[in-house]
Design an enzyme around this catalytic site. Structure first.
Site, mmCIF file in Angstrom:
data_model
loop_
_atom_site.group_PDB
_atom_site.id
_atom_site.type_symbol
_atom_site.label_atom_id
_atom_site.label_comp_id
_atom_site.label_asym_id
_atom_site.label_seq_id
_atom_site.Cartn_x
_atom_site.Cartn_y
_atom_site.Cartn_z
ATOM 1 C CE1 TYR A 162 -25.091 28.230 11.960
ATOM 2 C CE2 TYR A 162 -27.250 27.298 12.427
ATOM 3 C CZ TYR A 162 -26.298 27.720 11.521
ATOM 4 O OH TYR A 162 -26.570 27.642 10.172
ATOM 5 C CG HIS A 204 -21.714 24.436 8.560
ATOM 6 N ND1 HIS A 204 -21.921 24.783 9.870
ATOM 7 C CD2 HIS A 204 -22.248 25.450 7.842
ATOM 8 C CE1 HIS A 204 -22.562 25.942 9.934
ATOM 9 N NE2 HIS A 204 -22.758 26.368 8.712
ATOM 10 C CD GLN A 239 -28.769 25.222 5.507
ATOM 11 O OE1 GLN A 239 -28.198 25.996 6.267
ATOM 12 N NE2 GLN A 239 -29.446 24.170 5.944
#
Length: 320
Positions: free
Chosen positions: A40, A102, A194
């Site tokens: 990010y 991720h 996630q």
């Protein structure tokens, strides 16, 4: 582990110039869960907001739940700790409450050879974006030769050394998660997976699978966003339910996830939206509401990461 707070603030797409203030507003509004990532490219600014509120006395570090993520170019076991320390340095924290892989896909690291000096890696990680997506002549990601089971061993080491409290995964399909859970010598289970989740992509099967294995689910992009003219916030069903409960469409979408026992991390830098998004615990959707929202499922995935489709570990070639 302590429970992950049910609603958190996603720092994805929050520009460095605005995210510090967003974090301050969020803490004042009652947020204690912040979802960050190296990719990010705003962890320094997120950390500034956190430190400001701690110094102010509004919150203590131990009251917060800070998550970050390992990027795909650092899946080699020898790079995992360096990548984690990079995030900690940017955030100016001593530990993370949660560190996630991720994506299950490892990319070619930012140096032609696997072996990289500390100074070279430090340069690459301090110039975010330059080497994040190594592309071939067809503009497809160049894979690394790593396996996420090996990466997981290095993630487990982070828990042992105290750099992180918990570890988990993101964007894993059920086969990948099962493979990880069945890994011989597994020291720590992933505490969460996630995944993208909203009424147009309800993820019913994957959520059921994760929860049956004792792995929580965290929903990113819970408000759906806009894609190909589709805007979930404007869906007539969502609008109607929102009106019936005197709530905003966003609050309905967030409450929908919490009632499924799914952790939810909406993102915003707008103070009014940040405050509104956590005000979802003073009402309850009926079973009829839930069924109507679930019926909106169209298997519409927004985060498809198309430049990685040729990777052996691309997670979206199977149904769930």
């Amino acid at each position: 582990m302590g429970d992950i707070p049910a609603v958190g603030l996603s720092c994805w797409k929050a520009s460095p110039g605005k995210v510090t203030e967003a974090v301050k507003v969020a803490i004042d509004a009652g947020y204690r869960h912040f979802n960050c990532a190296y990719f990010y490219h705003n962890e320094k600014e997120v950390g500034a907001g956190i430190r400001y509120k701690i110094k102010e006395g509004a919150v203590r570090r131990e009251d917060l739940f800070i998550a970050s993520k390992l990027w795909c170019t650092c899946h080699k076991k020898s790079l995992v700790k360096t990548a984690c320390r990079r995030s900690l340095k940017a955030l100016k924290l001593n530990y993370l409450d949660l560190y996630l892989i991720h994506w299950p896909m490892g990319f070619k690291p930012p140096h032609p050879e696997w072996i990289m000096s500390c100074s070279e890696l430090s340069f690459c990680l301090s110039h975010p974006g330059v080497h994040d997506l190594p592309l071939d002549e067809s503009d497809m990601v160049i894979p690394g030769d790593t396996d996420f089971l090996d990466t997981w061993e290095a993630m487990e080491d982070l828990v042992i050394t105290g750099l992180v409290k918990n570890i988990g995964v993101s964007n894993f399909n059920h086969e990948q998660l099962e493979r990880l859970l069945n890994k011989p010598g597994l020291r720590f289970k992933p505490v969460t997976n996630q995944i993208e989740c909203h009424p147009y992509l309800t993820q019913k099967n994957l959520i059921s699978f994760c929860q049956s294995r004792g792995v929580s689910v965290t929903a990113y992009r819970p408000l759906g966003g806009s894609c190909e003219g589709v805007d979930l916030i404007d869906d007539p069903v969502i609008q109607r339910i929102a009106k019936e409960h005197s709530k905003s469409p966003a609050q309905i979408l967030i409450r929908f996830q919490t009632q499924r026992n799914v952790i939810v991390i909406p993102g915003s830098i707008t103070p009014s939206h940040i405050k509104e998004n956590i005000q979802v615990f003073d009402f309850e959707l009926t079973q009829h509401d839930m069924d109507n929202i679930l019926s909106l499922d169209r298997n519409l995935r927004l985060a498809t990461f198309p430049i990685t489709k040729n990777h052996k570990d691309y997670p979206f070639h199977i149904e769930y």
